[in-house]
Design an enzyme around this catalytic site. Sequence first.
Site: not given
Length: 284
Positions: A223, A263
């Site tokens: 991210k 995740r």
Amino acid sequence: MSTLRGRVAGLPDWDRCAVMGVVNVTPDSFSDGGLWFDPERAVKHGLDLIAAGADLVDVGGESTRPGARRVDEPEELRRVIPVVRELAAAGAVVSVDTMRASVAERAVEAGARLVNDVSGGLADPAMLSVAADARVPFVVMHWRGASIDMNSRALYGDVVAEVVDELRERLDAVVAAGVDPERVVIDPGLGFAKDAGHDLALVAHLDRLRALGRPLLVAASRKRFLGRVLAGGEGDPPPARERDAATAAVSAIAAREGAWAVRVHQVRPTADAVRVARAVEAAT
């Protein structure tokens, strides 16, 4: 240990932080740019992730990157259901990443064992009744609105306190709608209506999120905030695929802080990281 991480009814009781591998059946994901858009390639990728150490795989047919527009329901179903069915038939523990109740329902019928809704049931009013009736685990993520303009909602006085309060409110609503509380997982929503400073603060205070009393899923993989950290304030952040070592670092932190699962897109580094974290935990 499972007592620290919490157990999710309906799923295996892993003795460490679980690793959830990402299978994006999309042409426009920020992380892998449509590499697995073909269903056969997506299935193979899911099986490869399991071989690399994933405990479960999360199949999604709709990008939720900042600025992404939604796909229509028939297209999402076309992308997701064949992949879920094939992976489940191969023995994989499959999660479906969707904000649509119809997709969740069809995916569960095809063999999905967990519904991962980044809106926590807010995007589709029918989602909570589907999750309750199906009696499958349900991920409630912190969400302030659709991807198309979520960056404008990244306004906080105290991001940790506000995310905890908003998740608590959503958790109460999900349980009131009939979802078994023993099947609920919470997710702080890193990168969703948050800037890099907000994401780092949430990672630094995972204990505050665990205090909500439900297992915690941490989804930091590749991210933007990791790109900002790696750039060090100078120059452009490295591309998403060059953030896997940074992702593994967050995975180790999350595992040590009692996260139920992480995740990730690249499984092997994180699978190693959570196992080392478990060994250190066992030695204390």
